[in-house]
Scaffold this motif. Structure first.
Motif, PDB file in Angstrom:
ATOM      1  N   LEU A  20       0.818  -1.215   0.000  1.00 44.52           N
ATOM      2  CA  LEU A  20       0.000   0.000   0.000  1.00 44.52           C
ATOM      3  C   LEU A  20       0.850   1.263   0.000  1.00 44.52           C
ATOM      4  O   LEU A  20       0.350   2.361   0.199  1.00 44.52           O
ATOM      5  CB  LEU A  20      -0.912  -0.002   1.237  1.00 44.52           C
ATOM      6  CG  LEU A  20      -1.863  -1.185   1.343  1.00 44.52           C
ATOM      7  CD1 LEU A  20      -2.624  -1.127   2.652  1.00 44.52           C
ATOM      8  CD2 LEU A  20      -2.811  -1.221   0.158  1.00 44.52           C
ATOM      9  N   ARG A  22       2.250   3.054  -2.374  1.00 47.20           N
ATOM     10  CA  ARG A  22       1.889   4.103  -3.333  1.00 47.20           C
ATOM     11  C   ARG A  22       0.756   4.983  -2.779  1.00 47.20           C
ATOM     12  O   ARG A  22       0.836   6.209  -2.803  1.00 47.20           O
ATOM     13  CB  ARG A  22       1.466   3.509  -4.674  1.00 47.20           C
ATOM     14  CG  ARG A  22       0.996   4.575  -5.668  1.00 47.20           C
ATOM     15  CD  ARG A  22       0.673   3.997  -7.025  1.00 47.20           C
ATOM     16  NE  ARG A  22       1.932   3.743  -7.703  1.00 47.20           N
ATOM     17  CZ  ARG A  22       2.221   2.623  -8.357  1.00 47.20           C
ATOM     18  NH1 ARG A  22       1.345   1.651  -8.438  1.00 47.20           N
ATOM     19  NH2 ARG A  22       3.378   2.483  -8.933  1.00 47.20           N
ATOM     20  N   GLU A  23      -0.287   4.340  -2.253  1.00 48.06           N
ATOM     21  CA  GLU A  23      -1.422   5.086  -1.713  1.00 48.06           C
ATOM     22  C   GLU A  23      -1.000   5.953  -0.526  1.00 48.06           C
ATOM     23  O   GLU A  23      -1.383   7.127  -0.428  1.00 48.06           O
ATOM     24  CB  GLU A  23      -2.545   4.131  -1.287  1.00 48.06           C
ATOM     25  CG  GLU A  23      -3.229   3.431  -2.432  1.00 48.06           C
ATOM     26  CD  GLU A  23      -2.588   2.093  -2.813  1.00 48.06           C
ATOM     27  OE1 GLU A  23      -1.399   1.852  -2.483  1.00 48.06           O
ATOM     28  OE2 GLU A  23      -3.273   1.290  -3.461  1.00 48.06           O
ATOM     29  N   LYS A  26       1.285   8.888  -1.817  1.00 53.95           N
ATOM     30  CA  LYS A  26       0.519   9.927  -2.509  1.00 53.95           C
ATOM     31  C   LYS A  26      -0.351  10.728  -1.538  1.00 53.95           C
ATOM     32  O   LYS A  26      -0.550  11.930  -1.732  1.00 53.95           O
ATOM     33  CB  LYS A  26      -0.330   9.310  -3.618  1.00 53.95           C
ATOM     34  CG  LYS A  26       0.511   8.901  -4.812  1.00 53.95           C
ATOM     35  CD  LYS A  26      -0.345   8.442  -5.966  1.00 53.95           C
ATOM     36  CE  LYS A  26       0.524   8.198  -7.189  1.00 53.95           C
ATOM     37  NZ  LYS A  26      -0.277   7.945  -8.375  1.00 53.95           N
ATOM     38  N   ALA A  27      -0.855  10.084  -0.502  1.00 52.54           N
ATOM     39  CA  ALA A  27      -1.651  10.794   0.502  1.00 52.54           C
ATOM     40  C   ALA A  27      -0.815  11.860   1.215  1.00 52.54           C
ATOM     41  O   ALA A  27      -1.342  12.891   1.640  1.00 52.54           O
ATOM     42  CB  ALA A  27      -2.226   9.807   1.515  1.00 52.54           C
ATOM     43  N   GLU A  55       6.287  -0.598  -4.796  1.00 52.15           N
ATOM     44  CA  GLU A  55       4.937  -0.171  -5.158  1.00 52.15           C
ATOM     45  C   GLU A  55       4.303  -1.046  -6.231  1.00 52.15           C
ATOM     46  O   GLU A  55       3.088  -1.238  -6.242  1.00 52.15           O
ATOM     47  CB  GLU A  55       4.947   1.284  -5.624  1.00 52.15           C
ATOM     48  CG  GLU A  55       5.204   2.258  -4.516  1.00 52.15           C
ATOM     49  CD  GLU A  55       5.151   3.704  -4.920  1.00 52.15           C
ATOM     50  OE1 GLU A  55       5.229   4.558  -4.035  1.00 52.15           O
ATOM     51  OE2 GLU A  55       5.031   4.000  -6.135  1.00 52.15           O
TER      52      GLU A  55
END
Length: 87
Positions: A20, A22-23, A26-27, A55
């Protein structure tokens, strides 16, 4: 039951859970380069190429220091970095 053989292109990351990263990255509005630099600033060797491999589930991170560095930069717990299937 003995472990099954991996098919060409299959990785351990896909078998044990979904990354997780990447998520989470980006957050926090961080690029792969920025994340890797901040982790390196903590004294942990990490390249943006390795972040990309994590990722895409092409590589699994087994180094506890790397996991701790990533989770510290992202402000999450190590357990938040992977999603494990119910089984």
């Amino acid at each position: 039951m003995p472990p099954r053989a991996y098919l060409k292109g299959e990785t351990m990351a896909l078998r044990i859970g979904r990354c997780l990263l990447r998520e989470l990255r980006k957050a926090k509005k961080l690029s792969q380069v920025e994340l890797a630099k901040r982790v390196r600033d903590l004294g942990v060797d990490l390249s943006d190429t390795t972040v990309s491999e994590f990722e895409r589930n092409e590589r699994i991170c087994t180094n506890i220091l790397t996991l701790k560095g990533i989770s510290r930069v992202l402000g999450c717990h190590i357990d938040d970095l992977y999603e494990f299937p119910d089984s």
